[in-house]
Write a protein that holds these residues in place. Structure first.
Motif, PDB file in Angstrom:
ATOM      1  N   PHE A  93       0.814  -1.216   0.000  1.00  0.00           N
ATOM      2  CA  PHE A  93       0.000   0.000   0.000  1.00  0.00           C
ATOM      3  C   PHE A  93       0.851   1.271   0.000  1.00  0.00           C
ATOM      4  N   PRO A 101      -3.482   0.951  -5.892  1.00  0.00           N
ATOM      5  CA  PRO A 101      -3.512   2.368  -5.492  1.00  0.00           C
ATOM      6  C   PRO A 101      -2.797   2.580  -4.157  1.00  0.00           C
ATOM      7  N   LYS A 102      -1.912   3.565  -4.111  1.00  0.00           N
ATOM      8  CA  LYS A 102      -1.224   3.866  -2.859  1.00  0.00           C
ATOM      9  C   LYS A 102      -2.239   4.380  -1.838  1.00  0.00           C
ATOM     10  N   ASP A 103      -2.099   3.910  -0.615  1.00  0.00           N
ATOM     11  CA  ASP A 103      -3.048   4.296   0.429  1.00  0.00           C
ATOM     12  C   ASP A 103      -2.294   4.328   1.761  1.00  0.00           C
ATOM     13  N   GLU A 104      -1.905   5.521   2.183  1.00  0.00           N
ATOM     14  CA  GLU A 104      -1.101   5.649   3.399  1.00  0.00           C
ATOM     15  C   GLU A 104      -1.851   5.178   4.639  1.00  0.00           C
ATOM     16  N   LYS A 105      -3.161   5.451   4.697  1.00  0.00           N
ATOM     17  CA  LYS A 105      -3.940   5.032   5.869  1.00  0.00           C
ATOM     18  C   LYS A 105      -3.951   3.515   6.012  1.00  0.00           C
ATOM     19  N   LYS A 106      -4.138   2.823   4.889  1.00  0.00           N
ATOM     20  CA  LYS A 106      -4.131   1.362   4.935  1.00  0.00           C
ATOM     21  C   LYS A 106      -2.731   0.840   5.251  1.00  0.00           C
TER      22      LYS A 106
END
Length: 205
Positions: A93, A101-106
């Motif tokens: 992630f 898709p990059k997802d910092e929260k995940k």
């Protein structure tokens, strides 16, 4: 930042260094040989062996079969509570391998899970805690950064200890905080300093 599983890495290296050259010398395709190993480790994974998930996923990752690798790491993390698997899901992630898709929260969610599991199981490697420290350092949150670096420093992660030292030199943490952390992890700091000096001496030679 990608982590190979600690136990199966030896099998993985033997496979690529010894088995593949032998098989390919008889005209067998490298990926076909790898598929046999993937199938074996995936079977172990689906039977509940997290190391099987990690090893199959690691081989898939090396062939850039990212979607398949991601799914196996998720099984290892979400169903089998393996810290290395969780770390690698977070790494997917944060880096967006295979058009994920990059997802910092995940990424933070999975790094936290990896961190908690590694601390609970007393696993000595730089993983989720170190990655969280890096994220919060970039986000200019030194309080959280040093919290997570300290967790991995206490598990013999030299990189985390060095980051804490760098934060002190940059006046991001107080001298009192730094000396307190260093005192609690005296043996780790001494070992890491020795290894760094040894490495630097060899480079100079």
């Amino acid at each position: 930042m990608f982590k190979f599983p600690k136990i199966q890495i030896i099998k993985f290296l033997i496979f690529f260094i010894l088995i593949i050259p032998i098989k390919t010398s008889f005209g067998e395709d490298i990926e076909e040989s790898a598929n046999l190993e993937i199938k074996q480790f995936k079977t172990e994974c689906l039977k509940g062996d997290a190391e099987g998930c990690n090893t199959a996923a690691s081989i898939l990752f090396s062939f850039e079969r990212y979607k398949e690798a991601f799914e196996l790491f998720k099984i290892g993390c979400e169903k089998l509570n393996n810290s290395v698997s969780c770390y690698n899901v977070g790494d997917f992630f944060i880096n967006g391998y295979g058009n994920l898709p990059k997802d910092e929260k995940k990424a933070i969610y999975y790094f936290k899970k990896a961190c908690e599991l590694s601390v609970k199981n007393h696993e000595d490697y730089c993983g989720g805690c170190y990655s969280l420290g890096t994220i919060f350092l970039i986000k200019s949150n030194p309080k959280k950064a040093v919290k997570y670096f300290s967790l991995d420093c206490s598990k013999n992660c030299c990189e985390a200890c060095f980051e804490i030292e760098n934060m002190y030199r940059q006046n991001l943490i107080s001298k009192t905080s730094f000396l307190s952390i260093k005192s609690k992890n005296k043996n780790t700091f001494e070992t890491c300093d020795f290894l760094k000096k040894f490495s630097d001496d060899n480079i100079e030679e």
